[in-house]
Scaffold this active site. Structure first.
Site: not given
Length: 544
Positions: A185, A331, A441, A446
């Site tokens: 990654t 992944e 937030k 959100w």
């Protein structure tokens, strides 16, 4: 009672054998350092991959030994995909855009024994070699006539390295669950993490990739993978294309060059291409500024980051090209979802269709999804409830390579926590609203930085946009919009906020807009929010 079916291993070498026999004359075209336009066939490719496999076998490496590559997309790199994995070794593709300390960590963590590389990366390897004790030999993707001078001791040209290999070499058989490839990654937080693919997972992923729900490719297609072969195996295209005999065009180091990509597409009759949004921004800018269009390109698969609606609309309205947005990760091999329009939506207006096409799409067969709240409770698929996105499937990683214990991403047994925040509607269309660590937030609610960024890029004067949360004494956080302007008339803060008004919720509107020359990116082209948060750590909003 079990079925009475033959049990043949799903092996990467089998793809090469099939393509060699049934699509042997199909072309692979490559831009390389020693040949501006190399051209040969699948038959040539897989005979040379056999030569490489034979040489690697003669060197006596233990099974699953990691063999590294640091290279662009071209035919020699593809030969490594098959020659290394085909003999039971692990093809470890490394991103050359990573920081030097990350490269050192990755090579040492993987314990790589051999490195295949393009000539242009030799200076980088020379600087790092003393920090890479496991590395025995460096093989340079060229011939003896074009070998550059180097201070490296154990170095050889690729053509010399494979010269004594047998082009009739017989591939060995082994368990299909054997490791085949390794990819790390980007490591935006902490050290990069290794994802270890198997032959079985790779073939299942490639076969689903060729279904109509994903790419699909056919013998009539010419595919140009702009997504790098060091980035999740070019999204599986070097495996899926030979399965169906699609012609491949590899751009080499020209993958970020809009003019070069356009010329390759036109000269080679490219029908399908795949890459991250930054690639398409550069390509569209070139054709727009030079009054060009596309004569053969029919569709593009875009992933790696959210695709701005403006990009989808420009491809569709100016060029008649279908943009298929997808979602995935290192992944997940990487294909997790692709945006294909269900027949029930064929009657949507252009604007309604555009809204639908900006979603990450529906899960492909083999991938299961769910969204959960902070307590792990599964959220409804109603298109508005959001939660942490978790996935599972036969090409989703079950653990990270070389890391003891259970990672945070695998704490929900049998599921992988993607780190994305998403919604899923009743038809199964998933939309990424943010990364868990990037969501803003504000007052307990959100705000999606991705939706704000995509809306801002719709302004004709905005070349790129990023949104981060900045501290606010009343609301905890409020959005700050960071903009790179396009060439020509630069918009003002008032222009941009006025453009956004009505396109997002009123309380989502950024509290400020700042203009910068460039926005930092990760090694795979994603906006580097961690760096932006450092850069604007002391920034005070005018509303604070």
């Amino acid at each position: 009672m079990q079925g009475l079916m033959m049990d043949r291993p799903l092996a990467i070498a089998a793809i090469g054998e099939f393509a060699e026999r049934y699509y042997g004359s199909t072309e692979i075209v490559s831009v390389t350092a020693d040949n501006p336009l190399h051209r040969y066939t699948y038959r040539d490719c897989f005979r040379r991959a056999r030569q490489l496999g034979d040489v690697l076998t003669q060197r006596g490496y233990d099974p699953a030994t990691r063999i590294a590559t640091i290279a662009w997309n071209d035919y020699r790199h593809m030969e490594c995909y098959y020659g290394i994995s085909g003999v039971g070794l692990v093809c470890h593709t490394i991103n050359p855009r990573l920081f030097p300390e990350q490269l050192v960590y990755i090579v040492n963590h993987a314990d790589d024994k051999l490195l295949f590389t393009d000539p242009m990366f030799l200076p980088l390897i020379e600087k790092l070699k003393d920090k890479l004790p496991s590395l025995e030999t460096v093989v340079v993707f060229t011939d003896e006539a074009n070998m550059p001078e180097t201070s490296l001791a154990d170095v050889v040209s690729y053509e010399t390295f494979i010269a004594d290999g047998d082009p009739e070499f017989a591939w060995p058989e082994f368990d299909e669950r054997s490791a085949s490839a390794l990819c790390y990654t980007s490591g935006t937080t902490g050290n990069p993490k290794g994802v270890l693919y198997s032959h079985r997972s790779t073939l299942l992923h490639a076969m689903v990739g060729n279904s109509d729900a994903v790419l699909p490719l056919s013998p009539r297609d010419t595919v140009l993978p702009v997504v790098p072969m060091f980035h999740v195996n070019a999204w599986g295209i070097p495996y899926s294309a030979p399965m169906v005999g699609a012609k491949i065009v590899y751009p080499g180091p020209k993958m970020g060059d809009g003019e070069a990509l356009w010329r390759l597409m036109e000269d080679e009759g490219v029908t399908m291409s795949a890459g991250v949004p930054t690639v398409w921004l550069a390509l569209l800018a070139y054709v727009r500024n030079n009054n060009k269009t596309f004569s053969t390109l029919q569709r593009t698969l875009v992933g790696g980051a959210a695709v701005p609606a403006a990009v989808i609309a420009e491809f569709r309205d100016r060029h008649g090209i279908d943009v298929q947005q997808g979602w995935g990760m290192t992944e997940t091999s990487p294909i997790g979802s692709v945006n294909k329009v269900l027949p029930k939506f064929d009657g949507l207006s252009p604007d309604e269709m555009l809204e639908l096409r900006t979603k990450a799409g529906r899960a492909v067969f083999g991938v299961e999804m769910k969204i959960v709240d902070d307590a792990g409770n599964e959220q409804p698929w109603d298109g508005s409830s959001s939660g942490a996105l978790r996935v599972r499937g036969p090409w989703v990683c079950s653990a990270y390579f070389g890391i003891d214990g259970v990672s945070e991403a695998h704490e929900d047994a049998g599921w992988f926590d993607t780190g994305d925040v998403a919604t899923i509607d009743p038809d199964g269309y998933m939309a990424i609203t943010d990364r868990t660590k990037d969501v803003i937030k504000s007052g307990g609610e959100w705000i999606s930085s991705i939706d704000l960024e995509n809306a801002a890029v719709g302004h004709p004067g905005v070349a790129e946009a990023a949104v981060i949360g900045v501290s606010h004494p009343k609301w905890t956080e409020r959005p700050l919009l960071i903009v790179v302007t396009d060439a020509g008339d630069a918009p003002s803060k008032t222009d941009i906020l006025g453009f956004l008004d009505g396109k997002v919720a009123k309380w989502w509107l950024p509290d400020d807009v700042v203009f910068v020359d460039e926005i930092p990116h990760t090694a795979t082209g994603k906006i580097l929010k961690t760096e932006l948060r450092k850069q604007f750590a002391d920034y005070v909003l005018p509303t604070a």
